[in-house]
Design a protein around this motif. Structure first.
Motif, PDB file in Angstrom:
ATOM      1  N   GLN A 116       0.701  -1.408  14.327  1.00  0.00           N
ATOM      2  CA  GLN A 116       0.559  -2.740  13.733  1.00  0.00           C
ATOM      3  C   GLN A 116       0.952  -2.711  12.255  1.00  0.00           C
ATOM      4  OE1 GLN A 116      -3.531  -3.584  14.672  1.00  0.00           O
ATOM      5  NE2 GLN A 116      -3.046  -4.538  16.633  1.00  0.00           N
ATOM      6  N   GLN A 117       0.566  -1.657  11.556  1.00  0.00           N
ATOM      7  CA  GLN A 117       0.935  -1.526  10.143  1.00  0.00           C
ATOM      8  C   GLN A 117       2.450  -1.418   9.997  1.00  0.00           C
ATOM      9  OE1 GLN A 117      -1.404   1.923   9.131  1.00  0.00           O
ATOM     10  NE2 GLN A 117      -3.096   0.697   8.330  1.00  0.00           N
ATOM     11  N   ILE A 118       3.080  -0.628  10.848  1.00  0.00           N
ATOM     12  CA  ILE A 118       4.541  -0.496  10.826  1.00  0.00           C
ATOM     13  C   ILE A 118       5.186  -1.851  11.100  1.00  0.00           C
ATOM     14  CG2 ILE A 118       6.519   0.490  12.071  1.00  0.00           C
ATOM     15  CD1 ILE A 118       4.774   3.071  12.387  1.00  0.00           C
ATOM     16  N   ASP A 119       4.656  -2.560  12.091  1.00  0.00           N
ATOM     17  CA  ASP A 119       5.183  -3.874  12.450  1.00  0.00           C
ATOM     18  C   ASP A 119       5.088  -4.842  11.258  1.00  0.00           C
ATOM     19  OD1 ASP A 119       6.276  -5.572  14.627  1.00  0.00           O
ATOM     20  OD2 ASP A 119       4.396  -6.682  14.378  1.00  0.00           O
ATOM     21  N   GLN A 120       3.974  -4.801  10.543  1.00  0.00           N
ATOM     22  CA  GLN A 120       3.806  -5.679   9.377  1.00  0.00           C
ATOM     23  C   GLN A 120       4.837  -5.357   8.293  1.00  0.00           C
ATOM     24  OE1 GLN A 120      -0.325  -5.046   8.370  1.00  0.00           O
ATOM     25  NE2 GLN A 120      -0.970  -6.895   9.458  1.00  0.00           N
ATOM     26  N   VAL A 121       5.097  -4.068   8.069  1.00  0.00           N
ATOM     27  CA  VAL A 121       6.090  -3.670   7.062  1.00  0.00           C
ATOM     28  C   VAL A 121       7.474  -4.130   7.490  1.00  0.00           C
ATOM     29  CG1 VAL A 121       7.230  -1.694   5.969  1.00  0.00           C
ATOM     30  CG2 VAL A 121       4.748  -1.712   6.217  1.00  0.00           C
ATOM     31  N   VAL A 122       7.814  -3.901   8.749  1.00  0.00           N
ATOM     32  CA  VAL A 122       9.140  -4.278   9.266  1.00  0.00           C
ATOM     33  C   VAL A 122       9.346  -5.791   9.177  1.00  0.00           C
ATOM     34  CG1 VAL A 122      10.536  -4.403  11.376  1.00  0.00           C
ATOM     35  CG2 VAL A 122       9.434  -2.251  10.744  1.00  0.00           C
ATOM     36  N   LYS A 123       8.352  -6.551   9.596  1.00  0.00           N
ATOM     37  CA  LYS A 123       8.494  -8.008   9.626  1.00  0.00           C
ATOM     38  C   LYS A 123       8.236  -8.662   8.271  1.00  0.00           C
ATOM     39  CE  LYS A 123       7.727  -8.347  14.540  1.00  0.00           C
ATOM     40  NZ  LYS A 123       6.771  -8.566  15.606  1.00  0.00           N
ATOM     41  N   GLY A 124       7.591  -7.931   7.358  1.00  0.00           N
ATOM     42  CA  GLY A 124       7.261  -8.495   6.056  1.00  0.00           C
ATOM     43  C   GLY A 124       8.313  -8.262   4.984  1.00  0.00           C
ATOM     44  N   ASN A 125       9.380  -7.553   5.324  1.00  0.00           N
ATOM     45  CA  ASN A 125      10.453  -7.252   4.375  1.00  0.00           C
ATOM     46  C   ASN A 125      11.805  -7.535   5.016  1.00  0.00           C
ATOM     47  OD1 ASN A 125       9.054  -5.691   2.004  1.00  0.00           O
ATOM     48  ND2 ASN A 125       8.152  -4.874   3.885  1.00  0.00           N
ATOM     49  N   ASP A 126      12.725  -8.089   4.238  1.00  0.00           N
ATOM     50  CA  ASP A 126      14.061  -8.359   4.778  1.00  0.00           C
ATOM     51  C   ASP A 126      14.781  -7.076   5.180  1.00  0.00           C
ATOM     52  OD1 ASP A 126      13.866 -11.097   4.572  1.00  0.00           O
ATOM     53  OD2 ASP A 126      14.861 -11.202   2.621  1.00  0.00           O
ATOM     54  N   ILE A 127      14.645  -6.049   4.346  1.00  0.00           N
ATOM     55  CA  ILE A 127      15.305  -4.765   4.613  1.00  0.00           C
ATOM     56  C   ILE A 127      14.273  -3.659   4.408  1.00  0.00           C
ATOM     57  CG2 ILE A 127      17.183  -3.207   3.975  1.00  0.00           C
ATOM     58  CD1 ILE A 127      18.496  -5.673   2.580  1.00  0.00           C
ATOM     59  N   VAL A 128      14.134  -2.801   5.406  1.00  0.00           N
ATOM     60  CA  VAL A 128      13.208  -1.665   5.304  1.00  0.00           C
ATOM     61  C   VAL A 128      13.913  -0.406   5.785  1.00  0.00           C
ATOM     62  CG1 VAL A 128      10.981  -0.692   5.952  1.00  0.00           C
ATOM     63  CG2 VAL A 128      11.258  -3.156   5.883  1.00  0.00           C
ATOM     64  N   LEU A 129      13.791   0.641   4.986  1.00  0.00           N
ATOM     65  CA  LEU A 129      14.323   1.938   5.371  1.00  0.00           C
ATOM     66  C   LEU A 129      13.158   2.922   5.482  1.00  0.00           C
ATOM     67  CD1 LEU A 129      16.706   3.833   5.900  1.00  0.00           C
ATOM     68  CD2 LEU A 129      16.797   4.244   3.418  1.00  0.00           C
ATOM     69  N   PHE A 130      12.938   3.409   6.687  1.00  0.00           N
ATOM     70  CA  PHE A 130      11.974   4.490   6.905  1.00  0.00           C
ATOM     71  C   PHE A 130      12.769   5.776   6.719  1.00  0.00           C
ATOM     72  CE2 PHE A 130       9.934   0.948   8.857  1.00  0.00           C
ATOM     73  CZ  PHE A 130       8.572   1.174   8.702  1.00  0.00           C
ATOM     74  N   MET A 131      12.351   6.574   5.739  1.00  0.00           N
ATOM     75  CA  MET A 131      13.158   7.724   5.362  1.00  0.00           C
ATOM     76  C   MET A 131      12.286   8.913   4.972  1.00  0.00           C
ATOM     77  SD  MET A 131      14.383   6.442   1.545  1.00  0.00           S
ATOM     78  CE  MET A 131      15.250   7.964   1.155  1.00  0.00           C
ATOM     79  N   LYS A 132      12.928  10.054   4.843  1.00  0.00           N
ATOM     80  CA  LYS A 132      12.254  11.245   4.322  1.00  0.00           C
ATOM     81  C   LYS A 132      12.478  11.245   2.814  1.00  0.00           C
ATOM     82  CE  LYS A 132      12.770  13.944   8.525  1.00  0.00           C
ATOM     83  NZ  LYS A 132      13.412  15.095   9.171  1.00  0.00           N
ATOM     84  N   GLY A 133      11.385  11.044   2.063  1.00  0.00           N
ATOM     85  CA  GLY A 133      11.487  10.963   0.623  1.00  0.00           C
ATOM     86  C   GLY A 133      11.573   9.512   0.172  1.00  0.00           C
ATOM     87  N   THR A 134      12.154   9.330  -1.011  1.00  0.00           N
ATOM     88  CA  THR A 134      12.304   7.993  -1.588  1.00  0.00           C
ATOM     89  C   THR A 134      13.771   7.781  -1.934  1.00  0.00           C
ATOM     90  OG1 THR A 134      11.984   8.763  -3.868  1.00  0.00           O
ATOM     91  CG2 THR A 134       9.995   8.157  -2.622  1.00  0.00           C
ATOM     92  N   PRO A 135      14.188   6.536  -2.186  1.00  0.00           N
ATOM     93  CA  PRO A 135      15.588   6.309  -2.561  1.00  0.00           C
ATOM     94  C   PRO A 135      16.004   7.122  -3.798  1.00  0.00           C
ATOM     95  CG  PRO A 135      14.571   4.227  -1.978  1.00  0.00           C
ATOM     96  CD  PRO A 135      13.466   5.275  -2.007  1.00  0.00           C
ATOM     97  N   ASP A 136      15.077   7.302  -4.742  1.00  0.00           N
ATOM     98  CA  ASP A 136      15.391   8.079  -5.939  1.00  0.00           C
ATOM     99  C   ASP A 136      15.325   9.586  -5.715  1.00  0.00           C
ATOM    100  OD1 ASP A 136      15.773   5.769  -7.452  1.00  0.00           O
ATOM    101  OD2 ASP A 136      13.659   5.683  -8.029  1.00  0.00           O
TER     102      ASP A 136
END
Length: 108
Positions: A7-27
């Motif tokens: 449910q938490q994952i679903d909220q993140v996915v639906k609550g943001n226009d673009i979401v990247l699940f990744m290892k680490g951070t963009p920086d």
């Protein structure tokens, strides 16, 4: 997998226009595949949410169950699973990703 994590994952996915699940951070990506997708997204100058799956084993496993996709990174646009590194790279090369992101660039 716990329903709460999904449910938490679903909220993140639906609550943001673009979401990247990744290892680490963009920086500071923690794998080459995550680095590649984050770099592709950054080239469009559109803000996106990033979830570091290395911080929580439940999220790391939960996102794989949520998408029924075994690998990380995973990109979601407007609540829809787009794919992993190979798919995102291919979509960028053939122009599909730019098409998908164009309406979001106007909103940003």
């Amino acid at each position: 997998m716990s329903e709460t994590v999904l449910q938490q994952i679903d909220q993140v996915v639906k609550g943001n226009d673009i979401v990247l699940f990744m290892k680490g951070t963009p920086d500071f990506p923690q794998c080459g595949f995550s680095q590649r997708v984050a770099g592709i997204l950054s080239s469009y100058n559109i803000p996106y949410a990033a979830v570091n799956i290395l911080l929580d084993e439940n999220v790391r496993q939960g996102i794989k169950e949520y998408s029924d996709w075994p690998t990380i990174p995973q990109l979601y646009i407007k609540g829809e699973f787009i794919g992993g590194c190979d798919i995102v790279t291919e979509m960028q090369e053939n122009g599909e990703l730019a098409e998908l992101l164009a309406p979001l660039k106007k909103e940003a």
